[in-house]
Design a protein around this motif. Structure first.
Motif, PDB file in Angstrom:
ATOM      1  N   MET A   1       0.816  -1.207   0.000  1.00  0.00           N
ATOM      2  CA  MET A   1       0.000   0.000   0.000  1.00  0.00           C
ATOM      3  C   MET A   1       0.847   1.254   0.000  1.00  0.00           C
ATOM      4  N   THR A   2       2.030   1.207   0.601  1.00  0.00           N
ATOM      5  CA  THR A   2       2.889   2.375   0.617  1.00  0.00           C
ATOM      6  C   THR A   2       3.170   2.851  -0.797  1.00  0.00           C
ATOM      7  N   SER A   3       3.484   1.929  -1.706  1.00  0.00           N
ATOM      8  CA  SER A   3       3.820   2.305  -3.065  1.00  0.00           C
ATOM      9  C   SER A   3       2.639   2.948  -3.773  1.00  0.00           C
ATOM     10  N   TRP A   4       1.412   2.475  -3.511  1.00  0.00           N
ATOM     11  CA  TRP A   4       0.228   3.078  -4.129  1.00  0.00           C
ATOM     12  C   TRP A   4       0.076   4.523  -3.685  1.00  0.00           C
ATOM     13  N   VAL A   5       0.237   4.784  -2.399  1.00  0.00           N
ATOM     14  CA  VAL A   5       0.109   6.148  -1.885  1.00  0.00           C
ATOM     15  C   VAL A   5       1.162   7.048  -2.508  1.00  0.00           C
ATOM     16  N   ASN A   6       2.396   6.559  -2.581  1.00  0.00           N
ATOM     17  CA  ASN A   6       3.490   7.367  -3.110  1.00  0.00           C
ATOM     18  C   ASN A   6       3.357   7.637  -4.600  1.00  0.00           C
ATOM     19  N   GLN A   7       2.673   6.754  -5.319  1.00  0.00           N
ATOM     20  CA  GLN A   7       2.572   6.876  -6.766  1.00  0.00           C
ATOM     21  C   GLN A   7       1.279   7.543  -7.222  1.00  0.00           C
ATOM     22  N   ALA A   8       0.512   8.115  -6.302  1.00  0.00           N
ATOM     23  CA  ALA A   8      -0.716   8.812  -6.688  1.00  0.00           C
ATOM     24  C   ALA A   8      -0.365  10.033  -7.537  1.00  0.00           C
ATOM     25  N   PRO A   9      -1.131  10.310  -8.601  1.00  0.00           N
ATOM     26  CA  PRO A   9      -0.841  11.475  -9.452  1.00  0.00           C
ATOM     27  C   PRO A   9      -1.084  12.781  -8.705  1.00  0.00           C
ATOM     28  N   LYS A  10      -0.396  13.826  -9.117  1.00  0.00           N
ATOM     29  CA  LYS A  10      -0.516  15.131  -8.465  1.00  0.00           C
ATOM     30  C   LYS A  10      -0.545  16.240  -9.521  1.00  0.00           C
ATOM     31  N   PHE A  11      -1.547  16.178 -10.391  1.00  0.00           N
ATOM     32  CA  PHE A  11      -1.707  17.191 -11.429  1.00  0.00           C
ATOM     33  C   PHE A  11      -2.464  18.400 -10.876  1.00  0.00           C
ATOM     34  N   SER A  12      -2.128  19.578 -11.351  1.00  0.00           N
ATOM     35  CA  SER A  12      -2.841  20.799 -10.976  1.00  0.00           C
ATOM     36  C   SER A  12      -4.126  20.916 -11.793  1.00  0.00           C
ATOM     37  N   GLU A  13      -5.003  21.848 -11.389  1.00  0.00           N
ATOM     38  CA  GLU A  13      -6.222  22.071 -12.151  1.00  0.00           C
ATOM     39  C   GLU A  13      -5.902  22.519 -13.581  1.00  0.00           C
ATOM     40  N   LYS A  14      -4.903  23.379 -13.715  1.00  0.00           N
ATOM     41  CA  LYS A  14      -4.523  23.852 -15.047  1.00  0.00           C
ATOM     42  C   LYS A  14      -4.035  22.701 -15.921  1.00  0.00           C
ATOM     43  N   ALA A  15      -3.235  21.821 -15.335  1.00  0.00           N
ATOM     44  CA  ALA A  15      -2.750  20.662 -16.092  1.00  0.00           C
ATOM     45  C   ALA A  15      -3.910  19.758 -16.502  1.00  0.00           C
ATOM     46  N   ALA A  16      -4.894  19.609 -15.610  1.00  0.00           N
ATOM     47  CA  ALA A  16      -6.066  18.787 -15.931  1.00  0.00           C
ATOM     48  C   ALA A  16      -6.846  19.397 -17.094  1.00  0.00           C
ATOM     49  N   GLU A  17      -6.968  20.716 -17.110  1.00  0.00           N
ATOM     50  CA  GLU A  17      -7.659  21.386 -18.211  1.00  0.00           C
ATOM     51  C   GLU A  17      -6.932  21.155 -19.536  1.00  0.00           C
ATOM     52  N   GLU A  18      -5.614  21.187 -19.481  1.00  0.00           N
ATOM     53  CA  GLU A  18      -4.824  20.958 -20.693  1.00  0.00           C
ATOM     54  C   GLU A  18      -4.965  19.522 -21.182  1.00  0.00           C
ATOM     55  N   ILE A  19      -4.997  18.568 -20.251  1.00  0.00           N
ATOM     56  CA  ILE A  19      -5.182  17.162 -20.636  1.00  0.00           C
ATOM     57  C   ILE A  19      -6.546  16.977 -21.295  1.00  0.00           C
ATOM     58  N   ALA A  20      -7.585  17.557 -20.679  1.00  0.00           N
ATOM     59  CA  ALA A  20      -8.938  17.411 -21.217  1.00  0.00           C
ATOM     60  C   ALA A  20      -9.035  17.977 -22.627  1.00  0.00           C
ATOM     61  N   GLU A  21      -8.415  19.135 -22.849  1.00  0.00           N
ATOM     62  CA  GLU A  21      -8.510  19.769 -24.166  1.00  0.00           C
ATOM     63  C   GLU A  21      -7.602  19.101 -25.186  1.00  0.00           C
ATOM     64  N   ASN A  22      -6.355  18.892 -24.832  1.00  0.00           N
ATOM     65  CA  ASN A  22      -5.388  18.381 -25.802  1.00  0.00           C
ATOM     66  C   ASN A  22      -5.576  16.897 -26.107  1.00  0.00           C
ATOM     67  N   THR A  23      -6.006  16.131 -25.097  1.00  0.00           N
ATOM     68  CA  THR A  23      -6.120  14.679 -25.277  1.00  0.00           C
ATOM     69  C   THR A  23      -7.524  14.254 -25.679  1.00  0.00           C
ATOM     70  N   PHE A  24      -8.548  14.904 -25.080  1.00  0.00           N
ATOM     71  CA  PHE A  24      -9.934  14.484 -25.314  1.00  0.00           C
ATOM     72  C   PHE A  24     -10.768  15.511 -26.077  1.00  0.00           C
ATOM     73  N   ASP A  25     -10.126  16.620 -26.496  1.00  0.00           N
ATOM     74  CA  ASP A  25     -10.837  17.659 -27.240  1.00  0.00           C
ATOM     75  C   ASP A  25     -12.032  18.195 -26.450  1.00  0.00           C
ATOM     76  N   MET A  26     -11.835  18.327 -25.139  1.00  0.00           N
ATOM     77  CA  MET A  26     -12.901  18.803 -24.265  1.00  0.00           C
ATOM     78  C   MET A  26     -12.381  20.028 -23.498  1.00  0.00           C
ATOM     79  N   LYS A  27     -12.761  21.201 -23.946  1.00  0.00           N
ATOM     80  CA  LYS A  27     -12.296  22.440 -23.330  1.00  0.00           C
ATOM     81  C   LYS A  27     -13.227  22.824 -22.177  1.00  0.00           C
ATOM     82  N   GLY A  28     -12.647  23.066 -20.999  1.00  0.00           N
ATOM     83  CA  GLY A  28     -13.456  23.452 -19.848  1.00  0.00           C
ATOM     84  C   GLY A  28     -12.592  23.705 -18.634  1.00  0.00           C
ATOM     85  N   SER A  29     -13.231  24.154 -17.562  1.00  0.00           N
ATOM     86  CA  SER A  29     -12.523  24.415 -16.305  1.00  0.00           C
ATOM     87  C   SER A  29     -12.526  23.162 -15.444  1.00  0.00           C
ATOM     88  N   ALA A  30     -11.444  22.973 -14.679  1.00  0.00           N
ATOM     89  CA  ALA A  30     -11.279  21.759 -13.872  1.00  0.00           C
ATOM     90  C   ALA A  30     -11.403  22.072 -12.392  1.00  0.00           C
TER      91      ALA A  30
END
Length: 346
Positions: A1-30
């Motif tokens: 379980m330690t490794s799962w906790v340590n490997q959790a993603p830590k993206f910012s809201e801005k990064a999430a917005e960029e992923i949604a738009e650039n990867t899924f063509d979905m522009k919006g606020s996160a």
């Protein structure tokens, strides 16, 4: 379980917005959403449409995510021969490249598997006060129908060794109860563990098995107003705990969460059991072990919480149901299992 906790993603809201738009063509606020081991964001478009961007833990197996996607598509497409389409299940969106799972780069060169799902309307059942008898029956019926819809679904990744799989409860509780600091609480869990080992574990192999949602907690179940006074189950979210196990575990999990904080927990469970039986008939053998499975789900929950809290003490999400689970275990210690079985059978 330690490794799962340590490997959790830590993206910012801005990064999430960029992923949604650039990867899924979905522009919006996160906006961030809670998660135990992954990272979720609500994506809201300019038109007000909402989606969920799900960034998986770096250790997550892609086949497990594929299993979740295929299960949701199986349900929403009404492919099951046992029951029609189940309303309220998220729909899977495709990335720009046509795939349902995309890999995105994160910090330190680590890549994360990412998906975009449709938004299930409503509010969490945890915010629906009080839980009426009608809504409790509706809850049971919904999961009964969901399990019927999944009865002809299978996937290799669902056959996994998973610490939230209730058929593994005996081993998980035995291993993790040492993380419970309070002696009385350890002894309380020990009582239920001993009873489970004596009365239940040897009977599980004879029960029907299948792929289940496996996490019908009151924050994953969404409700909406049917009319001015009555709520109804709109759907369920978060298929991340799906596993191939005894099907009756689905009902035990839904009951365990819904019983927390109730003046009459057995009475609440009776309504859920009645609704589930209407959606998917319960066998006598399943009914005989249901109460002990409910108790063991609570024990698994507090044991996992005790361990995870040591690894990540600042994460309040890990303890969202802890006090209620302990309070319910104390009360169920005084309920005779035969009384619970008779109440459920009635």
């Amino acid at each position: 379980m330690t490794s799962w906790v340590n490997q959790a993603p830590k993206f910012s809201e801005k990064a999430a917005e960029e992923i949604a738009e650039n990867t899924f063509d979905m522009k919006g606020s996160a906006d961030p959403l809670p998660s135990e081991r992954d990272q979720n964001f609500r994506i809201t478009t300019d038109r007000g449409d909402r989606y969920v961007l799900k960034v998986a833990n770096a250790l997550e197996d892609e086949s497990v995510l594929a299993c979740q996607n295929e299960a949701m598509m199986h349900i929403t497409a009404g492919k099951s021969k046992f029951t029609p389409q189940v309303a309220g299940c998220p729909q899977v969106c495709r990335a720009r490249n046509g795939e349902t799972i995309a890999s995105v780069p994160g910090a330190g060169g680590v890549s994360y598997l990412t998906r975009l799902l449709s938004w299930v309307p409503g509010k969490p059942m945890a915010d629906a006060k009080p839980l009426s008898a009608g809504l409790a029956r509706n809850l049971g019926f919904f999961f009964g129908q969901l399990d019927r819809a999944l009865a002809d679904f299978d996937h290799p990744a669902a056959h996994r060794d998973f610490y939230w799989d209730l058929q593994k409860a005996e081993g998980v509780v035995h291993e993790k109860r040492e993380h419970i600091a309070d002696k009385d609480r350890r002894e309380l869990v020990g009582y239920f563990l001993d009873r489970y080992a004596e009365q239940v574990s040897g009977r599980l192999d004879n029960l029907p098995t299948g792929v289940i949602h496996n996490d019908g907690n009151d924050y994953n179940v969404m409700v909406t107003l049917r009319d001015r006074w009555n709520l109804q189950i709109e759907g369920v979210i978060d298929f991340g705990d799906m596993v191939h196990t005894q099907v009756i575990n689905e009902l035990a999990i839904a009951c365990a969460y819904a019983m927390m904080g109730k003046a009459d927990p057995i009475g609440t469970a009776r309504h859920i059991v009645a609704g589930y039986h209407r959606g998917r008939p319960i066998s006598e053998e399943e009914l005989a072990v249901l109460f002990d499975l409910i108790c063991m789900r609570l024990c698994v929950s507090v044991c996992n919480c005790a361990q995870q809290s040591q690894l990540e003490p600042e994460n309040e999400y890990l303890r969202i149901s802890e006090k209620s689970a302990w309070d319910l275990l104390v009360r169920l210690r005084d309920v005779h299992p035969r009384y619970a079985a008779y109440a459920f059978r009635e």
